[in-house]
Design a protein around this motif. Structure first.
Motif, PDB file in Angstrom:
ATOM      1  N   SER A   1       0.870  -1.178   0.026  1.00  0.00           N
ATOM      2  CA  SER A   1      -0.171   0.038  -0.037  1.00  0.00           C
ATOM      3  C   SER A   1       0.909   1.202  -0.029  1.00  0.00           C
TER       4      SER A   1
ATOM      5  N   ASP B   1      -3.237   5.526  -1.227  1.00  0.00           N
ATOM      6  CA  ASP B   1      -4.478   4.798  -0.575  1.00  0.00           C
ATOM      7  C   ASP B   1      -4.817   5.087   0.441  1.00  0.00           C
ATOM      8  N   ARG B   2      -3.949   5.687   1.491  1.00  0.00           N
ATOM      9  CA  ARG B   2      -4.603   6.181   2.700  1.00  0.00           C
ATOM     10  C   ARG B   2      -3.770   7.528   3.091  1.00  0.00           C
TER      11      ARG B   2
ATOM     12  N   THR C   1      -8.999   8.267   4.023  1.00  0.00           N
ATOM     13  CA  THR C   1      -8.822   8.023   2.583  1.00  0.00           C
ATOM     14  C   THR C   1      -8.435   9.707   2.295  1.00  0.00           C
TER      15      THR C   1
ATOM     16  N   GLU D   1      -9.723  11.284   0.122  1.00  0.00           N
ATOM     17  CA  GLU D   1     -10.857  12.162  -0.395  1.00  0.00           C
ATOM     18  C   GLU D   1     -11.763  12.380   0.960  1.00  0.00           C
ATOM     19  N   GLN D   2     -11.881  11.553   2.059  1.00  0.00           N
ATOM     20  CA  GLN D   2     -12.429  11.880   3.443  1.00  0.00           C
ATOM     21  C   GLN D   2     -11.517  13.029   4.143  1.00  0.00           C
TER      22      GLN D   2
END
Length: 250
Positions: free
Chosen positions: A44, A205-206, A220, A222-223
Motif C-alpha cells: 500500500s 491509498d490512505r 482516505t 477524499e475523506q
C-alpha cells in the motif's frame, strides 16, 4: 524503559501499537508521541501529513528500528528502508554504482547476485546512465532516487520517504513521484512523510495526520479533504485544486 519490540512476522503488515515517546527538555518533559496505533497493509501507499515537529520523522525512525519508544510495540513483516530528508547523508560510495552496491556487499551476497540486484535497482530508479558519476554531483531529486535504489538493491519491500519534496524544484518533485508510481506497480509498501500533501495526495491509498504527537486523522484522501485541515496547520490543497486526482505532480 522497555526495549522496542520489532518482530518479523508472517502476517504481511506493519503493526504499530500504543507507541509513546517523551524527551526531557530544559522546559520539562516533552511528549513527542502519544499512544499511536495503526496498521499498514503490504503493497500500500500511505501518506502521513503533519507540520514540522508533529512527530512524523520520530515515528518512522521507531518503525525503522533507529529509535526506541518509551512504551508500545512495532511488528514488521520485513526490514524497513528509510530515506532521510537530507538524502546526501546516506551516500557511502564515491560513485552511484558503488553506493548502490554497498548494502548488498555488506550483506555478504555472491558477486553475481550483487551485480543483478544493483543493475535492476539502477534501472528502476532511472540512474543506469549515471552509474559511474560521482554520487555527490547528483541533483536533489536524483539523490533521493539513489537512496531508494540502495533500498531496492537490498530487496527491501518497505520504503519510508521523509519529506521527499524538501528543497526540490518542479522537475525534482516529478522525479520522486514517478519513482513512487513505479514502486507501487512493483508491489512495494511506500510511506511518505510530508507537509506538502498537494504534491502527492493522489498517489495515496490512505492518509494519516499527526498533530502535536497525536494521530488526529486516519482515512482516505477524499475523506481528509472534507476535514478542517487548517486546524492541524496543514493547508487544504483544494484551495488551489478542484479534485483529489489533481493532487499529484507527474
Amino acid at each position: 524503559m522497555p526495549t522496542q519490540l520489532v518482530e518479523l512476522v508472517q502476517k504481511q503488515k506493519i503493526s504499530v501499537q500504543n507507541i509513546s515517546k517523551s524527551f526531557v527538555t530544559p522546559q520539562g518533559v516533552f511528549q513527542a508521541l502519544k499512544n499511536i496505533s495503526f496498521e499498514i497493509e503490504e503493497s500500500s501507499c500511505v501518506v502521513i501529513g503533519g507540520e514540522n515537529g508533529s512527530g512524523k520523522s520520530l515515528l518512522m525512525s521507531i518503525i525503522a528500528g533507529l529509535e526506541e519508544p518509551d512504551s508500545g510495540s512495532v511488528k514488521t513483516f520485513c526490514k524497513v528502508g528509510l530515506v532521510f530528508q537530507e538524502a546526501e547523508t546516506q551516500i557511502l560510495g564515491e560513485t552511484v554504482i558503488e553506493d548502490v552496491s554497498f548494502g548488498p556487499k555488506n550483506l555478504g551476497w555472491p558477486a553475481e547476485k550483487i551485480t543483478e540486484s544493483v543493475k535492476s535497482a539502477l534501472e528502476k530508479t532511472g540512474l543506469t546512465k549515471k552509474a559511474d558519476m560521482p554520487a555527490r554531483f547528483l541533483s536533489g531529486g536524483e539523490k533521493r532516487r539513489l537512496a531508494v535504489a540502495c533500498m531496492l538493491a537490498m530487496e527491501l519491500p518497505v520504503i519510508i520517504m521523509d519529506e521527499p519534496y524538501a528543497n526540490l524544484d518542479y522537475c525534482g518533485v516529478k522525479q520522486v513521484n514517478s519513482l513512487v508510481v513505479s514502486l507501487k506497480k512493483d508491489g512495494k509498501t511506500v510511506i511518505i512523510l510530508t507537509h506538502e500533501i498537494e504534491k502527492c495526495l493522489a498517489l495515496a491509498d490512505r492518509f494519516m495526520v499527526l498533530f502535536r504527537g497525536n494521530m488526529v486523522f486516519d482515512g482516505t484522501p477524499e475523506q481528509a479533504l472534507n476535514e478542517n485541515l487548517e486546524s492541524w496547520n496543514i493547508r487544504n490543497p483544494l484551495n488551489s485544486y478542484k479534485n483529489v486526482e489533481d493532487l499529484v505532480w507527474l
